[in-house]
Motif scaffolding. Sequence first.
Motif, PDB file in Angstrom:
ATOM      1  N   GLY A 167     -49.693  10.589 -33.243  1.00 43.59           N
ATOM      2  CA  GLY A 167     -50.491  11.114 -32.417  1.00 43.59           C
ATOM      3  C   GLY A 167     -50.585  11.120 -31.130  1.00 43.59           C
ATOM      4  N   GLY A 168     -49.642  10.519 -30.248  1.00 44.19           N
ATOM      5  CA  GLY A 168     -49.753  10.195 -28.489  1.00 44.19           C
ATOM      6  C   GLY A 168     -48.705   8.836 -27.933  1.00 44.19           C
ATOM      7  N   PHE A 169     -47.545   9.214 -26.962  1.00 46.88           N
ATOM      8  CA  PHE A 169     -47.321   8.578 -26.903  1.00 46.88           C
ATOM      9  C   PHE A 169     -47.102   6.908 -26.413  1.00 46.88           C
ATOM     10  CE2 PHE A 169     -44.726   6.984 -23.085  1.00 46.88           C
ATOM     11  CZ  PHE A 169     -42.779   7.112 -23.584  1.00 46.88           C
ATOM     12  N   ASP A 170     -48.457   6.580 -25.575  1.00 49.45           N
ATOM     13  CA  ASP A 170     -48.775   5.259 -26.065  1.00 49.45           C
ATOM     14  C   ASP A 170     -48.422   4.314 -27.602  1.00 49.45           C
ATOM     15  OD1 ASP A 170     -49.162   5.826 -23.156  1.00 49.45           O
ATOM     16  OD2 ASP A 170     -51.136   5.458 -23.401  1.00 49.45           O
ATOM     17  N   PRO A 171     -49.295   5.078 -28.563  1.00 54.81           N
ATOM     18  CA  PRO A 171     -48.738   4.296 -30.252  1.00 54.81           C
ATOM     19  C   PRO A 171     -47.476   4.278 -29.903  1.00 54.81           C
ATOM     20  CG  PRO A 171     -49.670   6.145 -29.733  1.00 54.81           C
ATOM     21  CD  PRO A 171     -50.222   5.648 -28.577  1.00 54.81           C
ATOM     22  N   MET A 172     -46.852   4.997 -30.143  1.00 54.53           N
ATOM     23  CA  MET A 172     -45.388   5.802 -29.919  1.00 54.53           C
ATOM     24  C   MET A 172     -44.447   5.093 -29.268  1.00 54.53           C
ATOM     25  SD  MET A 172     -42.989   9.246 -29.532  1.00 54.53           S
ATOM     26  CE  MET A 172     -44.161   9.912 -30.122  1.00 54.53           C
ATOM     27  N   GLU A 173     -44.635   4.596 -28.115  1.00 53.23           N
ATOM     28  CA  GLU A 173     -44.089   3.230 -27.665  1.00 53.23           C
ATOM     29  C   GLU A 173     -44.110   2.063 -27.315  1.00 53.23           C
ATOM     30  OE1 GLU A 173     -42.442   2.989 -22.645  1.00 53.23           O
ATOM     31  OE2 GLU A 173     -44.209   4.132 -23.029  1.00 53.23           O
ATOM     32  N   ARG A 174     -45.425   2.250 -27.768  1.00 53.95           N
ATOM     33  CA  ARG A 174     -45.838   0.474 -27.595  1.00 53.95           C
ATOM     34  C   ARG A 174     -44.754  -0.110 -29.841  1.00 53.95           C
ATOM     35  NH1 ARG A 174     -51.983  -1.902 -27.876  1.00 53.95           N
ATOM     36  NH2 ARG A 174     -51.154  -3.622 -28.747  1.00 53.95           N
ATOM     37  N   THR A 175     -45.020   0.991 -30.722  1.00 51.51           N
ATOM     38  CA  THR A 175     -44.322   0.836 -31.500  1.00 51.51           C
ATOM     39  C   THR A 175     -43.014   0.614 -31.815  1.00 51.51           C
ATOM     40  OG1 THR A 175     -46.161   1.756 -32.927  1.00 51.51           O
ATOM     41  CG2 THR A 175     -44.439   1.527 -33.876  1.00 51.51           C
ATOM     42  N   PHE A 176     -42.267   1.521 -31.003  1.00 51.38           N
ATOM     43  CA  PHE A 176     -40.912   1.259 -30.458  1.00 51.38           C
ATOM     44  C   PHE A 176     -40.287   0.224 -30.330  1.00 51.38           C
ATOM     45  CE2 PHE A 176     -40.694   6.340 -31.012  1.00 51.38           C
ATOM     46  CZ  PHE A 176     -39.434   6.374 -32.038  1.00 51.38           C
ATOM     47  N   ALA A 177     -41.497  -0.205 -29.717  1.00 52.09           N
ATOM     48  CA  ALA A 177     -40.575  -1.776 -28.705  1.00 52.09           C
ATOM     49  C   ALA A 177     -41.576  -2.681 -29.562  1.00 52.09           C
ATOM     50  CB  ALA A 177     -42.389  -2.507 -27.371  1.00 52.09           C
ATOM     51  N   ASN A 178     -42.141  -3.290 -30.732  1.00 48.24           N
ATOM     52  CA  ASN A 178     -42.654  -3.945 -31.948  1.00 48.24           C
ATOM     53  C   ASN A 178     -40.880  -3.797 -32.509  1.00 48.24           C
ATOM     54  OD1 ASN A 178     -44.350  -4.781 -30.271  1.00 48.24           O
ATOM     55  ND2 ASN A 178     -45.999  -3.791 -31.218  1.00 48.24           N
ATOM     56  N   LEU A 179     -41.167  -2.718 -33.210  1.00 50.44           N
ATOM     57  CA  LEU A 179     -39.655  -2.707 -33.932  1.00 50.44           C
ATOM     58  C   LEU A 179     -38.644  -2.942 -33.352  1.00 50.44           C
ATOM     59  CD1 LEU A 179     -41.042   1.101 -35.281  1.00 50.44           C
ATOM     60  CD2 LEU A 179     -40.883  -1.501 -36.239  1.00 50.44           C
ATOM     61  N   ALA A 180     -38.167  -2.815 -32.053  1.00 49.66           N
ATOM     62  CA  ALA A 180     -37.114  -3.575 -31.164  1.00 49.66           C
ATOM     63  C   ALA A 180     -37.372  -4.667 -31.398  1.00 49.66           C
ATOM     64  CB  ALA A 180     -36.627  -2.915 -30.304  1.00 49.66           C
ATOM     65  N   ARG A 181     -38.415  -5.438 -30.980  1.00 46.53           N
ATOM     66  CA  ARG A 181     -38.205  -6.664 -30.465  1.00 46.53           C
ATOM     67  C   ARG A 181     -38.394  -7.382 -31.897  1.00 46.53           C
ATOM     68  NH1 ARG A 181     -43.298  -6.485 -28.476  1.00 46.53           N
ATOM     69  NH2 ARG A 181     -41.734  -6.682 -26.195  1.00 46.53           N
ATOM     70  N   HIS A 182     -39.457  -6.840 -33.412  1.00 48.44           N
ATOM     71  CA  HIS A 182     -39.571  -7.869 -34.510  1.00 48.44           C
ATOM     72  C   HIS A 182     -37.606  -7.778 -35.446  1.00 48.44           C
ATOM     73  CE1 HIS A 182     -42.589  -9.894 -32.945  1.00 48.44           C
ATOM     74  NE2 HIS A 182     -43.169  -8.817 -32.846  1.00 48.44           N
ATOM     75  N   ILE A 183     -36.946  -6.481 -35.689  1.00 45.68           N
ATOM     76  CA  ILE A 183     -36.038  -6.111 -36.402  1.00 45.68           C
ATOM     77  C   ILE A 183     -35.295  -5.924 -35.289  1.00 45.68           C
ATOM     78  CG2 ILE A 183     -35.678  -4.363 -38.051  1.00 45.68           C
ATOM     79  CD1 ILE A 183     -38.365  -3.868 -38.842  1.00 45.68           C
ATOM     80  N   TYR A 184     -35.014  -4.939 -34.852  1.00 46.58           N
ATOM     81  CA  TYR A 184     -33.838  -4.631 -34.330  1.00 46.58           C
ATOM     82  C   TYR A 184     -32.891  -5.084 -33.578  1.00 46.58           C
ATOM     83  CZ  TYR A 184     -34.693  -0.519 -37.473  1.00 46.58           C
ATOM     84  OH  TYR A 184     -35.492   0.440 -38.561  1.00 46.58           O
ATOM     85  N   ALA A 185     -33.999  -5.439 -32.575  1.00 48.02           N
ATOM     86  CA  ALA A 185     -32.975  -6.483 -31.531  1.00 48.02           C
ATOM     87  C   ALA A 185     -33.168  -7.336 -31.706  1.00 48.02           C
ATOM     88  CB  ALA A 185     -33.789  -7.142 -30.378  1.00 48.02           C
ATOM     89  N   PRO A 186     -33.342  -8.746 -32.812  1.00 48.88           N
ATOM     90  CA  PRO A 186     -32.625  -9.622 -33.533  1.00 48.88           C
ATOM     91  C   PRO A 186     -32.299  -9.882 -34.689  1.00 48.88           C
ATOM     92  CG  PRO A 186     -35.163  -9.343 -33.887  1.00 48.88           C
ATOM     93  CD  PRO A 186     -34.714  -8.309 -32.586  1.00 48.88           C
ATOM     94  N   ASN A 187     -31.770  -8.825 -35.645  1.00 46.22           N
ATOM     95  CA  ASN A 187     -31.799  -8.935 -37.416  1.00 46.22           C
ATOM     96  C   ASN A 187     -30.638  -7.893 -36.602  1.00 46.22           C
ATOM     97  OD1 ASN A 187     -33.786 -10.300 -37.661  1.00 46.22           O
ATOM     98  ND2 ASN A 187     -34.520  -8.655 -38.659  1.00 46.22           N
ATOM     99  N   GLY A 188     -30.465  -6.730 -35.781  1.00 42.89           N
ATOM    100  CA  GLY A 188     -29.565  -5.234 -35.803  1.00 42.89           C
ATOM    101  C   GLY A 188     -28.494  -5.371 -35.051  1.00 42.89           C
TER     102      GLY A 188
END
Length: 207
Positions: A43-64
Amino acid sequence: MLKPADIAPAQGIRTVGPESVDTLAAITADAFRDDPFNRWLFGGFDPMERTFANLARHIYAPNGFCQLLNEKGEDRAAAMWLMPGDSGDASLAGTLQTYWGLFASGGLGALKRGKAAGDAMAKHHPAQPHAYLFTVGVASAGRGRGLGRRLVGPVLDACDRSGTMAYLENSNPANRRFYASLGFERVDLFHPMADSPPLEPMQRLPR
């Protein structure tokens, strides 16, 4: 089975971890700014960027397996993968932080849409081992020069050498030709919610 060590180094491409979460998120969100599915979801750019950051922080950077492509001193393209055997699950704290961030920036509607999208994507993932391309994106300043192809090419070459299938969900019909040119083929089409744009699961068999 594909391992990060199987992926050949390439000029301008570096493998990154938690130290690069903000860069991964900024490039990815910029690339997906006009993506129809992600516009619906966030629904907007801010939640998009914030969620991508959290997914990178908690899944893709440490696990992937995450990579950035640098062109003339600037990071222009980003990709986030899970290799076969990598966990796509965040810790409880990470999951709560991701959902809270989505709610705080996008409201209850974005939270519901995000949960529905995540559940539907998990349901459609193939059971056999595969390399999962969660996102590949090129920042607006780097488009039109083949940077996305350069970034994912070494991983796909390693998939071929190791006999590993690659898989993704295409969220933008305009990108279908690009993925097809890399060898991906559609295996399904689904709507996480009745009013959502479709997601297009695509797989690439090793060559």
